[in-house]
Design an enzyme around this catalytic site. Structure first.
Site, short mmCIF file in Angstrom:
data_model
loop_
_atom_site.label_atom_id
_atom_site.label_comp_id
_atom_site.label_asym_id
_atom_site.label_seq_id
_atom_site.Cartn_x
_atom_site.Cartn_y
_atom_site.Cartn_z
N THR A 112 0.70 -0.94 -0.11
CA THR A 112 0.27 -0.06 0.41
C THR A 112 0.90 1.58 -0.35
OG1 THR A 112 -2.13 -1.44 0.90
CG2 THR A 112 -1.65 1.41 1.67
N SER A 135 1.79 -7.48 -0.66
CA SER A 135 2.67 -8.06 0.08
C SER A 135 1.81 -10.04 0.00
CB SER A 135 2.73 -7.92 1.28
OG SER A 135 1.90 -8.06 2.04
N THR A 146 1.66 -4.50 4.65
CA THR A 146 1.18 -4.84 5.85
C THR A 146 0.80 -5.97 5.70
OG1 THR A 146 -1.09 -3.59 6.07
CG2 THR A 146 1.70 -2.07 6.54
N ASP A 147 0.29 -6.13 4.63
CA ASP A 147 -0.88 -8.06 5.12
C ASP A 147 0.28 -8.85 5.22
OD1 ASP A 147 -3.15 -6.28 4.63
OD2 ASP A 147 -3.15 -7.55 2.98
N1 ASP Z 1 -2.92 -3.61 2.69
C1 ASP Z 1 -1.51 -3.93 2.47
C2 ASP Z 1 -0.77 -3.31 2.53
O1 ASP Z 1 -0.73 -2.55 3.08
C3 ASP Z 1 -1.15 -4.59 0.47
C4 ASP Z 1 -0.54 -5.30 1.09
O2 ASP Z 1 0.04 -5.85 2.26
O3 ASP Z 1 0.09 -5.49 0.37
O4 ASP Z 1 -0.15 -2.55 1.80
#
Ligand code: ASP
Length: 330
Positions: free
Chosen positions: A18, A62, A94-95
């Site tokens: 993100t 991710s 973050t995932d």
């Molecule tokens: N929602 C996720 C992020 O916070 C998407 C990911 O992990 O790529 O980045």
């Protein structure tokens, strides 16, 4: 002496997530788009703090990162540390950030800080947190006190140990927490303040094998055993169960655990999201005493996802015999 030459050298590797996402096609949502240079352009004040070398290593959500890609990321980060960088920062989604952080932490042999950060809001949203998190990550990477702490996760002005941190909220800005252990440190007005002393660290060698597969299954009410029975036949070499409560499964699952543990390491962790598994409290069939007698190892505080990472790395290094020692320290 020229002031620029005295600035600390920091390497930044961008993996996507993100923090790097933008809308490419209106109405289609954000996707990873921003290179490391574009990330740096959003934070011109970094140039006054450090001499930054930045590289785009991946542009992925991710969820799509793989262990094999992460080994390359590790080798890149190691080469930066070997070239004398004071710290290395990775930006990613973050995932899966908690799994990536733990994976790299197991394999990071240097005292050079390796910091991972990301963002909960994309650059196109009001109040995007990416630039602030990247700035904080660089500040942590530069801090002398960050040496020897392995891989650290920096978001929302908190510094978390890779082993304990979890994403605990799908959307909130305060999405990361280290239950019971708390953050290892904080950023206060840009100053890095640690709350705990660094702990002794042991790292593992880069795995020689990369094709091993470790299954992760979650216990759930009334679940049948079909998937569990198939684990060995499908070629998995290790099994992690996210068990109920303190590390429990149904009687039917317990029978399968006994069969499976004769063929591969089986770890039972807790699906609750916080706290440790028990060792000698419950005596029912499917409780932790029974499961240990049937050959399973209990995860302690290590969450199911990180148990899977640990087992994958140990199998890859041919050191699965050390699993119980690693878990007993968790
Ligand atoms: N929602 C996720 C992020 O916070 C998407 C990911 O992990 O790529 O980045």
């Amino acid at each position: 002496m020229n002031e620029v030459l005295q600035l600390p050298r920091i390497a930044i590797g961008a993996l996507g997530g993100t923090v790097s996402m933008k809308v490419k096609t209106p109405g289609e949502g954000v996707t990873p788009s921003l290179s490391s240079d574009a990330l740096l352009a959003s934070l011109p004040q970094l140039a006054d703090l450090a001499l930054i070398t930045a590289q785009t290593l991946h542009l992925l959500p991710s969820a799509s990162l793989t262990f094999v890609q992460l080994i390359d990321v590790l080798l890149w980060a190691k080469s930066q540390a070997e070239q004398g960088m004071q710290g290395v920062v990775l930006t990613q989604g973050t995932d899966t950030l908690e799994e990536v952080a733990y994976f790299l932490d197991l394999l990071w042999p240097y005292s050079t800080p390796l910091i991972i950060t990301g963002a909960m809001r994309s650059p196109s949203q009001a109040g995007a947190d990416g630039p602030a998190n990247l700035l904080a990550a660089v500040q942590v990477a530069m801090a002398e006190e960050s040496q020897g702490r392995g891989v650290l996760v920096v978001l929302n002005d908190q510094i978390h140990a890779a082993e304990h941190v979890r994403k605990v909220d799908s959307m909130a800005m305060a999405a990361f927490s280290s239950a019971y252990f708390g953050p290892d440190g904080l950023l206060v007005e840009g100053r890095v303040r640690y709350l705990n002393a660094p702990k002794p660290r042991v790292s593992l060698p880069v795995p020689e094998r990369l094709d091993q597969r470790v299954a992760l299954l979650e216990a759930s009410l009334g679940a049948d055993t079909s998937l569990l029975e198939d684990v060995a036949g499908l070629g998995y070499e290790g099994l992690v169960i996210a068990g109920f409560g303190a590390g429990h499964v149904s009687q039917e699952w317990a029978r399968c655990v006994q069969q499976t543990s004769q063929r591969m390491p089986v770890i039972v962790a807790s699906r609750t999201g916080a706290g440790a598994t028990a060792l000698h409290a419950y005596g029912f069939s499917g409780g932790e005493i029974d499961l240990q007698r049937k050959g399973a190892l209990m995860a302690g505080f290590l969450c199911p996802r990180k148990c899977r990472v640990l087992l994958w790395v140990l199998i890859g290094c041919g050191r699965e015999g050390e699993l119980s020692r690693w878990l007993s320290q968790r």
